[in-house]
Design a protein around this motif. Structure first.
Motif, PDB file in Angstrom:
ATOM      1  N   LYS A  18       0.839  -1.204   0.000  1.00  0.00           N
ATOM      2  CA  LYS A  18       0.000   0.000   0.000  1.00  0.00           C
ATOM      3  C   LYS A  18       0.874   1.255   0.000  1.00  0.00           C
ATOM      4  O   LYS A  18       0.584   2.224  -0.699  1.00  0.00           O
ATOM      5  N   TYR A  22       0.863   4.244  -2.801  1.00  0.00           N
ATOM      6  CA  TYR A  22       0.646   5.650  -2.454  1.00  0.00           C
ATOM      7  C   TYR A  22       1.762   6.537  -3.006  1.00  0.00           C
ATOM      8  O   TYR A  22       1.538   7.703  -3.309  1.00  0.00           O
ATOM      9  N   TYR A  25       1.006   8.321  -6.236  1.00  0.00           N
ATOM     10  CA  TYR A  25       0.288   9.594  -6.173  1.00  0.00           C
ATOM     11  C   TYR A  25       1.246  10.744  -5.875  1.00  0.00           C
ATOM     12  O   TYR A  25       1.103  11.836  -6.419  1.00  0.00           O
ATOM     13  N   ARG A  63     -10.215  15.265  -5.226  1.00  0.00           N
ATOM     14  CA  ARG A  63      -9.713  13.949  -4.802  1.00  0.00           C
ATOM     15  C   ARG A  63      -9.590  13.887  -3.283  1.00  0.00           C
ATOM     16  O   ARG A  63      -9.940  12.895  -2.654  1.00  0.00           O
ATOM     17  N   TRP A  64      -9.084  14.958  -2.684  1.00  0.00           N
ATOM     18  CA  TRP A  64      -8.905  15.001  -1.239  1.00  0.00           C
ATOM     19  C   TRP A  64     -10.257  14.953  -0.532  1.00  0.00           C
ATOM     20  O   TRP A  64     -10.435  14.231   0.437  1.00  0.00           O
ATOM     21  N   ARG A  67     -11.772  11.471  -0.748  1.00  0.00           N
ATOM     22  CA  ARG A  67     -11.084  10.547   0.148  1.00  0.00           C
ATOM     23  C   ARG A  67     -11.535  10.746   1.585  1.00  0.00           C
ATOM     24  O   ARG A  67     -11.700   9.795   2.343  1.00  0.00           O
ATOM     25  N   ARG A  68     -11.721  12.003   1.992  1.00  0.00           N
ATOM     26  CA  ARG A  68     -12.163  12.284   3.352  1.00  0.00           C
ATOM     27  C   ARG A  68     -13.578  11.773   3.589  1.00  0.00           C
ATOM     28  O   ARG A  68     -13.887  11.252   4.643  1.00  0.00           O
ATOM     29  N   ALA A  70     -14.951   9.249   2.076  1.00  0.00           N
ATOM     30  CA  ALA A  70     -14.904   7.786   2.094  1.00  0.00           C
ATOM     31  C   ALA A  70     -14.454   7.267   3.454  1.00  0.00           C
ATOM     32  O   ALA A  70     -14.841   6.183   3.866  1.00  0.00           O
ATOM     33  N   GLN A  71     -13.626   8.035   4.156  1.00  0.00           N
ATOM     34  CA  GLN A  71     -13.132   7.619   5.460  1.00  0.00           C
ATOM     35  C   GLN A  71     -14.185   7.793   6.551  1.00  0.00           C
ATOM     36  O   GLN A  71     -14.129   7.151   7.579  1.00  0.00           O
TER      37      GLN A  71
END
Length: 72
Positions: A18, A22, A25, A63-64, A67-68, A70-71
């Motif tokens: 992982k 990362y 990116y 994107r940020w 992602r937030r 999704a968390q």
């Protein structure tokens, strides 16, 4: 990324798999920043510079934000 995305590579790399992905990116962000800075040297039109910068910033923020969410 394709070379390390198979099951054998995932098992061999363990948790580091992982981290390695990362880094792709991070590398993409550095490539974009470098390309943008090189473009600033050669672009004469300020409107294009602003548009490219706004587009890059928009993509990064979306994107940020995704992602937030999704968390949560």
């Amino acid at each position: 990324m394709a070379a390390t995305s198979n099951n054998k590579a995932v098992r061999a790399l363990g948790r580091n798999w992982k981290r390695l992905h990362y880094l792709a990116y991070v590398a993409l962000a550095l490539v974009l920043a470098h390309s943008f800075n090189i473009g600033l040297v050669f672009m004469k039109n300020d409107a294009v510079k602003i548009a490219v910068g706004a587009l890059a910033l928009s993509v990064i923020l979306l994107r940020w934000r995704g992602r937030r969410r999704a968390q949560e």
